[in-house]
Design a protein around this motif. Structure first.
Motif, short mmCIF file in Angstrom:
data_model
loop_
_atom_site.label_atom_id
_atom_site.label_comp_id
_atom_site.label_asym_id
_atom_site.label_seq_id
_atom_site.Cartn_x
_atom_site.Cartn_y
_atom_site.Cartn_z
N HIS A 195 53.99 26.12 105.22
CA HIS A 195 53.07 26.93 106.00
C HIS A 195 52.44 26.19 107.18
CE1 HIS A 195 53.62 29.40 102.53
NE2 HIS A 195 52.93 28.61 101.76
N ILE A 196 52.87 24.95 107.43
CA ILE A 196 52.28 24.16 108.52
C ILE A 196 53.38 23.65 109.44
CG2 ILE A 196 50.26 23.48 107.16
CD1 ILE A 196 51.63 20.80 106.63
N LEU A 197 52.96 23.15 110.59
CA LEU A 197 53.92 22.65 111.57
C LEU A 197 54.45 21.28 111.18
CD1 LEU A 197 55.31 23.04 114.31
CD2 LEU A 197 53.27 22.07 115.40
N LYS A 198 53.62 20.47 110.56
CA LYS A 198 54.01 19.10 110.25
C LYS A 198 55.10 19.07 109.18
CE LYS A 198 52.23 14.76 108.33
NZ LYS A 198 51.07 14.07 107.72
N GLY A 199 56.06 18.18 109.37
CA GLY A 199 57.04 17.89 108.34
C GLY A 199 58.24 18.80 108.33
N THR A 200 59.24 18.37 107.56
CA THR A 200 60.47 19.14 107.34
C THR A 200 60.48 19.60 105.89
OG1 THR A 200 61.64 17.76 108.96
CG2 THR A 200 62.98 19.08 107.45
N VAL A 201 60.63 20.91 105.69
CA VAL A 201 60.46 21.53 104.38
C VAL A 201 61.76 22.23 103.97
CG1 VAL A 201 59.02 23.12 103.02
CG2 VAL A 201 58.06 21.94 105.00
N PRO A 202 62.15 22.20 102.69
CA PRO A 202 63.25 23.05 102.24
C PRO A 202 62.92 24.50 102.59
CG PRO A 202 62.67 21.46 100.53
CD PRO A 202 61.62 21.37 101.59
N TRP A 203 63.74 25.12 103.42
CA TRP A 203 63.37 26.41 103.99
C TRP A 203 63.18 27.49 102.91
CZ3 TRP A 203 66.47 30.66 103.19
CH2 TRP A 203 67.79 30.42 102.79
#
Length: 604
Positions: free
Chosen positions: A75-83
C-alpha cells in the motif's frame, strides 16, 4: 468450455435507460452497485457465476515470479512487493465480480446506499467482519484506513482521496463519503480500498514499513512464512470470518498459496519442469507449442490450459520518456516505432503466432475503430483538433514491415522522420545541427530474458540508422526506484486495462504524473484532450457515451506514439498440475486477478 462472456454485457446494456435519473438512486441500501444499471446478481445469489460453490478445499498452488522483493506492504510507494499480496492479503468494503464490466457486491460491507446522483455513498459494515487476529472490523478502522492510504499511502490512492469532501460515521456500523466533484465512478472506487487494522500501526511509520511488519488484513489468507527475495507462503485462515458469505462461496479453496522468486524466466521454467512449481503462465505462444513437451506433460501430470477473455489488450512494449530531450519530439518517437521491425521480431520470438497490439484498448469493444473519427468520437475530439497528433482524427495504424531482416521501407521512413526532427547522418552517426549524436539508454530489470532478446534485435536496426543506444540492466529494487522517479529514457512497459476504465486513467495518463513520482504515467504525457476525455467517461450518462469517450481516448493515446507495442495476449496460457482445477464457466475477464488462484481448487 466455451465461456459465457456476452450475457452479462447484454443485461448491463439493457438497463442503461434507468441510470442517472432520480429513479436510479437507491431508495434503500442495496447488496451491490453497478457502474451502469443494476447488478446482474440478485440479493439472494448463492455464489459468483464463475465460482464453484461445491469445490473441495485443501492442497496448494506454487507460482513462480521473476525478480525479488524487499517489502510486504503493497500500500506504499517504498519497496518492491509481491504483487499478489494486494489482492490475496486484504479485503475491501465491496468485492468485484469479474463477470460484469464493473459491478461490486458487498464484502466487508453488507450494503451500500448512494445519493440521487451518486454525490455520496454510504456503507454499512457486516457485524461479523473480523481481522485475521480475531478482532472486529470497526468504523474507526475504516476511517483510519481511508485517511492513511489517501495521505501516506501509494500515490494511486491520492487521486480518489482528493475528491472526498467529507467522511463521517453515520451509525454504529455505517460510514458515509461525500464527494466534492461530479464523478459517478467514485461511489464504486471508494468501496474498493483495502481495510487495515488501525491499532497495529500505532507508533509506527506507515510509509516506511518493509519486511519487519506483516500488515494485518481480513482476507482468507495470512502470510505464514517468507524469506526476503526468495519466497512468500500464505496459508488459508481456518477462522476466516467470511467463509459462509455467498460472495466467497467457491473462493479461497486452496490451503496454501506460495510464490517462489527466480533470477530469470528460463530458470523459473526449469524449476517448473522439475516440479518445484505446479502452476506457470506462459506468455510466448511459440514456447508453449514447442517446449512444453517434457515428460510430465506427456504423461498427463501437467495440463496445458488455454483461457480466453474479452478484456482489452492493454499496452505492452517499450515506453519512451518524453521528459527526456531525446523523446520530446513526436517525430522521433514515430521514427523509433518505424525502426522496430515487429514482423521479423514476432517471427523470431513467437513463430509469428501472436498478433500485435494495435492500440491500448484493442481486442475489445472499447478499442478505436479503423479510419477517420466519426459520430460522437469525432465530436469529442474536435475541440482539441489543433493539439492532436497526425492520425487521431483521420485514422492511424502502426507501420507494417515486409517480414525481412532489413525492413527497408520502414527504416527509410524512420530516417525521413528523424530528418524532419532535425537529425541527419554524419560519418555514420545520427547527429543534430550541433553535431551531437542521438543517444539514449534502454533500462531493463534483471531476469527479463525474452525482452532482452527483443531489444537486441531492435538495437541491430537502430545501428543501421547510426544510432547506438546503451542497455542498462539492474536489479528489481533499483529498477523500481528508477522508474518511480522516471529516471530512464526507454524501458519495458506493461499496462493492463479493463472493460471499465475509470479514475485509474488519471493515474496512468494524467498531467500530475509528469512531475509527481510514483504515478503510472511513465511516458510523461501531458494531454488536455486525454484529461477531458477521462472526465467524459467518468461522468457518462449512458454506455454509448462511455464507449465513445474511451474510443476517443484510445486514439489520443495511440497516436501520441509513446510506446513501441509488441504482441498481445488475447488468451492466457497456464500449465499446471493435473490436480489443480478451475470451473468450466469462465468470466468475461478470463484469467484475471481474482480468478487465478481465487476460484481454483486442488483435487486428487
Amino acid at each position: 468450455m466455451a465461456p459465457e462472456i456476452f450475457s452479462i454485457l447484454r443485461r448491463s446494456c439493457a438497463v442503461i435507460a434507468l441510470i442517472c435519473t432520480g429513479a436510479s438512486a437507491s431508495a434503500e441500501p442495496q447488496h451491490g452497485i453497478a457502474m451502469y444499471g443494476d447488478p446482474a446478481l440478485p440479493p439472494d445469489f448463492v455464489s459468483l457465476p464463475y465460482a464453484n460453490p461445491d469445490a473441495p478445499t485443501g492442497g496448494r498452488i506454487v507460482n513462480g515470479e521473476v525478480g525479488s522483493f524487499d517489502s510486504l506492504n503493497p500500500h506504499i510507494l517504498k519497496g518492491t512487493v509481491p504483487w499478489q499480496l494486494a489482492s490475496l492479503g486484504y479485503e475491501s468494503l465491496m468485492g468485484r465480480s469479474w463477470d460484469e464490466p464493473f459491478t461490486l457486491y458487498g464484502l466487508l460491507a453488507e450494503s451500500i446506499d448512494v445519493g440521487p446522483n451518486r454525490e455520496w455513498a454510504e456503507f454499512t459494515l457486516r457485524p461479523e467482519a473480523r481481522f485475521s487476529d480475531g478482532t472486529p472490523v470497526t468504523i474507526e478502522d475504516v476511517l483510519w484506513s481511508y485517511e492513511t492510504l489517501g495521505t501516506k499511502g501509494h500515490p494511486r490512492y491520492a487521486g480518489t482521496w482528493a475528491k472526498v469532501a467529507s467522511m463521517e460515521q453515520t451509525g454504529p456500523r455505517s460510514v458515509r463519503f461525500t464527494f466534492g466533484v461530479e464523478d459517478r465512478e467514485l461511489a464504486l472506487i471508494i468501496g474498493m480500498r483495502p481495510i487495515l487494522k488501525k491499532a497495529q500501526w500505532e507508533g509506527h511509520d506507515f510509509a516506511a514499513s518493509g519486511i519487519d511488519m506483516i500488515p494485518i488484513g481480513t482476507s482468507p489468507y495470512v502470510i505464514d512464512s517468507f524469506e526476503a527475495g526468495r519466497y512468500v507462503a500464505l496459508k488459508r485462515n481456518p477462522d476466516y470470518w467470511g467463509r459462509d458469505l455467498p460472495f466467497m462461496a467457491g473462493q479461497a479453496n486452496l490451503d496454501e498459496i506460495r510464490m517462489e522468486f527466480y533470477g530469470d524466466s528460463q530458470v523459473m521454467f526449469e524449476a517448473f519442469k522439475a516440479g518445484e512449481l505446479n502452476s506457470l503462465r506462459e506468455n510466448n505462444a511459440e514456447k508453449w507449442d514447442t517446449q512444453y513437451n517434457f515428460p510430465a506433460v506427456e504423461q498427463g501430470d501437467v495440463v496445458k490450459s488455454v483461457i480466453p477473455h474479452q478484456r482489452p489488450s492493454g499496452m505492452t512494449g517499450f515506453v519512451m520518456n518524453t521528459r527526456r530531450d531525446a523523446f520530446k519530439d513526436w517525430r522521433v518517437r514515430d521514427a523509433m516505432i518505424h525502426a522496430f521491425n515487429f514482423e521479423f521480431i514476432n517471427e523470431t520470438m513467437t513463430g509469428g503466432k501472436q498478433p500485435r497490439i494495435t492500440s491500448y484498448f484493442s481486442n475489445s469493444v472499447l478499442g478505436m475503430d479503423d479510419g477517420p473519427a466519426t459520430g460522437r468520437v469525432e465530436e469529442l475530439l474536435t475541440p482539441f483538433a489543433d493539439q492532436l497528433l497526425p492520425g487521431a482524427m483521420e485514422g492511424y495504424a502502426l507501420p507494417v514491415g515486409d517480414g525481412s531482416l532489413r525492413n527497408r521501407a520502414n527504416i527509410g521512413k524512420a530516417m525521413e522522420l528523424m530528418e524532419q526532427a532535425g537529425w541527419s547522418i554524419d560519418a555514420g552517426r545520427m547527429v543534430n545541427g550541433d553535431g551531437n549524436p542521438f543517444a539514449f539508454d534502454i533500462l531493463l530489470p534483471q531476469g527479463m530474458t525474452e525482452e532482452q532478446s527483443i531489444i537486441d534485435l531492435y538495437v541491430q536496426a537502430l545501428e543501421r540508422m547510426g544510432i547506438t543506444p546503451t542497455i542498462t540492466t539492474i536489479d528489481p529494487a533499483q529498477y523500481q526506484e528508477r522508474t518511480n522517479s522516471y529516471d530512464f529514457d526507454m524501458t519495458y512497459y506493461r499496462r493492463g486495462l479493463s472493460l471499465s476504465p475509470g479514475n485509474e486513467q488519471k493515474l496512468y495518463w494524467g498531467a500530475r504524473g509528469v512531475t509527481e513520482p510514483g504515478s503510472r504515467n511513465l511516458m510523461g504525457m501531458d494531454s488536455a484532450a486525454a484529461e477531458a476525455l477521462i472526465d467524459v467517461l467518468l461522468n457518462a450518462r449512458d454506455r454509448d457515451d462511455f464507449v465513445a469517450a474511451t474510443k476517443a481516448l484510445d486514439r489520443v493515446l495511440t497516436t501520441g506514439r509513446y510506446v513501441i507495442p509488441i504482441y498481445q495476449w488475447n488468451v492466457s496460457r497456464i500449465a499446471h498440475a493435473k490436480e489443480l482445477k478451475y470451473p468450466e464457466r469462465l468470466p468475461i475477464y478470463g484469467d484475471w486477478s481474482g480468478w487465478h488462484p481465487d476460484v481454483w481448487w486442488y483435487e486428487e
